[in-house]
Enzyme design. Structure first.
Site, short mmCIF file in Angstrom:
data_model
loop_
_atom_site.label_atom_id
_atom_site.label_comp_id
_atom_site.label_asym_id
_atom_site.label_seq_id
_atom_site.Cartn_x
_atom_site.Cartn_y
_atom_site.Cartn_z
N PRO A 85 5.51 3.41 -1.84
CA PRO A 85 5.66 2.01 -1.37
C PRO A 85 5.38 1.73 -0.05
O PRO A 85 6.04 2.60 0.98
CB PRO A 85 7.08 1.71 -1.78
CG PRO A 85 7.09 2.24 -3.06
CD PRO A 85 6.82 3.76 -2.72
N CYS A 86 4.60 0.79 0.59
CA CYS A 86 4.18 0.51 1.68
C CYS A 86 5.01 -0.54 2.53
O CYS A 86 4.75 -0.93 3.64
CB CYS A 86 2.48 0.49 2.07
SG CYS A 86 2.25 -1.14 1.19
N ASN A 87 5.70 -1.25 1.58
CA ASN A 87 6.39 -2.48 2.44
C ASN A 87 6.93 -2.26 3.75
O ASN A 87 6.89 -3.19 4.52
CB ASN A 87 7.38 -3.03 1.43
CG ASN A 87 7.04 -2.82 -0.07
OD1 ASN A 87 6.33 -2.06 -0.56
ND2 ASN A 87 7.23 -3.99 -0.86
N TYR A 89 6.39 -0.07 5.88
CA TYR A 89 5.48 0.37 7.13
C TYR A 89 4.39 -0.33 7.26
O TYR A 89 3.47 -0.13 8.26
CB TYR A 89 4.95 1.88 6.36
CG TYR A 89 5.97 2.79 5.93
CD1 TYR A 89 6.70 3.28 6.78
CD2 TYR A 89 6.12 3.20 4.66
CE1 TYR A 89 7.96 4.08 6.65
CE2 TYR A 89 7.06 4.16 4.53
CZ TYR A 89 7.99 4.81 5.41
OH TYR A 89 8.86 5.64 5.06
#
Length: 371
Positions: A85-87, A89
Site C-alpha cells: 500500500p502506497c497511502n 508514501y
C-alpha cells in the site's frame, strides 16, 4: 521452468495479468503460474479471481487483512509479487512513511520472502517512496529486502516511467526486482520501448472503438454547470483555465490542483489515473464534456476490454486507479524470465539503474549492497 507465484496486496491484478501475459517465443516453457493471492478488499479479490485465475482452478485468493494471513501455511512458491500500500508514501498525502498506518505493511512481504525463499520477487510502490521520512523509509525497505530469506537477494530498484514502455499514461512507479543471490542470475532493467513515440490518449481510447456492450462502460451523470464548465476548458487544461466564464468557475480557496476537471490532451499520454478523490478528479474527455468511463480509464491502464472489474462503480474506479499497468508489468516479467533463461534483451546501462531515485551509492555505503 514454471515459476509458481504468490501475491499479496493483489488489487484487481495489474501485476498478476502482466505476469500471466509474459511469454518467451524462444522458450515457451519458461512461464509463471499463479498459486495464491491475498487482498483485504472483497471486490478486488473477486476481480482477481474472475480474470487472473479463471483458467487456474487450483489457485486460491484469500480475502482477509494481510495481518491475518497464515503465511507459513501457504503453498510453496518460486516467485512473489507485492504492490504494498502506497497511502503513506504518496506525495499527494502527508507522507507519514514507515510511521503511518500503511507504511509498515511492506514487512509482510518480507515475511513471505523469509519463509518461502522465492527465486525472485517484484515489489511496487509510488515514486514518493524515495522521499518519505527524508528517504529513510526507502533505505530501510531496501535493506530489509536485500537481507531477506536464507540467501538474500540482489536488488534492482528503478523508477519506471510507464509512458516510456507503451502505456498511454504518465505513470511513474518504483519497481524493485529481487533475484536470489545463490542463483547467480543477472537481471537488467529493460530498455524503454516508446521513449521517442508515446502512445496517446486518443489512440488508447479510440483505436479500436470500445464496444457498446463492454463491461464497466457506464457514463457519469454530471450537473449542468459541470457540463457547461467543461465545454469552456480546452484539451489539456483544467478548472483554473482563464477562459472559463466567471459564473462557471469553482469557488475554491487554497491550492489550485492541476488535475481538477483537467481534460485529456488527445495527442499526449493521459495524466496519472487515480483511484480516489472527489469531484473533478475522474479524468475528463478531450472532446466530450464528461468524465471518462471506467472502461476508458482501464484502457489508459492497458487492461483489455474483456477484463471485467467486479463491484460497484466507485469500487471499480478504485481498482483501476490502484493497479499497475499490465502492459508495463509484462515487460518487466518477460525480462525476468529472459534473465533466468539466459536470453539477451535490450536493457539500460547499469549507470542508469538508480536514475531518478535520489540515492548516491558512492556516498551511502550502507546501500552499496552487492553493487
Amino acid at each position: 521452468m514454471i515459476f509458481k507465484m504468490g501475491e499479496i496486496f493483489n488489487g484487481p491484478g495489474g501485476l498478476g495479468l502482466g505476469s500471466k501475459m509474459a511469454h518467451l517465443e524462444e522458450r515457451p516453457d519458461f512461464k509463471i503460474k499463479h498459486v495464491w493471492a491475498n487482498d483485504y478488499d472483497a471486490s478486488a479479490c473477486e476481480t482477481y479471481e474472475h480474470n487472473i485465475l479463471r483458467d487456474e482452478p487450483d489457485a486460491k485468493v484469500y480475502h482477509k487483512p494481510v495481518q491475518e494471513l497464515e503465511i507459513e501455511e501457504l503453498e510453496n512458491i518460486d516467485a512473489f509479487a507485492f504492490g504494498f500500500p502506497c497511502n503513506d508514501y504518496s506525495i499527494v498525502g502527508e507522507q507519514k512513511g514507515i510511521q503511518g498506518e500503511y507504511g509498515p505493511l511492506y514487512s509482510y512481504g518480507v515475511r513471505v520472502i523469509n519463509h518461502h525463499n522465492p527465486k525472485f520477487f517484484v515489489a511496487e510502490n509510488v515514486g514518493g517512496l524515495q522521499s518519505a521520512n527524508e528517504g529513510k523509509a526507502f533505505i530501510n525497505i531496501l535493506l530489509a529486502l536485500e537481507d531477506a530469506g536464507e540467501w538474500g537477494y540482489r536488488l534492482t530498484p528503478h523508477l519506471y516511467k510507464f509512458e516510456e514502455y507503451g502505456v498511454p499514461q504518465t505513470r511513474h512507479r518504483i519497481i524493485i526486482v529481487g533475484i536470489r543471490k545463490d542463483l547467480e542470475v543477472d537481471f537488467r532493467i529493460p530498455a524503454p520501448t516508446t521513449k521517442d513515440r508515446y502512445v496517446t490518449a486518443r489512440e488508447a481510447i479510440e483505436n479500436p472503438p470500445i464496444p457498446d456492450d463492454a463491461p464497466n462502460h457506464e457514463m457519469t451523470n454530471h450537473a449542468q454547470k459541470v457540463i457547461e464548465m467543461l465545454k469552456n476548458i480546452p484539451p489539456g487544461e483544467n478548472a483554473w483555465y482563464e477562459g472559463i466564464p466567471e459564473h462557471l468557475r469553482l469557488n475554491v480557496k487554497g491550492a489550485k490542483l492541476s488535475q481538477i476537471y483537467k481534460r485529456l490532451h488527445p495527442d499526449k499520454p493521459s495524466y496519472t489515473i487515480t483511484g480516489s478523490g472527489g469531484g473533478g478528479t475522474h479524468v475528463y474527455h478531450w472532446a466530450e464534456p464528461r468524465a471518462l468511463t471506467n472502461r476508458e480509464r482501464a484502457r489508459l491502464q492497458t487492461f483489455p476490454d474483456d477484463f471485467e472489474f467486479k463491484g460497484k462503480k466507485e469500487k471499480v474506479r478504485q481498482q483501476v486507479g490502484m493497479a499497475v499497468p499490465p502492459a508495463g508489468a509484462k515487460i518487466i516479467f518477460e525480462s525476468i524470465l529472459k534473465s533466468f533463461a539466459g536470453i539477451p534483451y535490450d536493457h539500460l546501462p547499469e549507470s542508469d539503474w538508480w536514475n531518478g531515485l535520489g540515492i548516491d551509492l558512492n556516498r551511502n555505503n550502507q546501500l552499496a549492497m552487492q553493487y
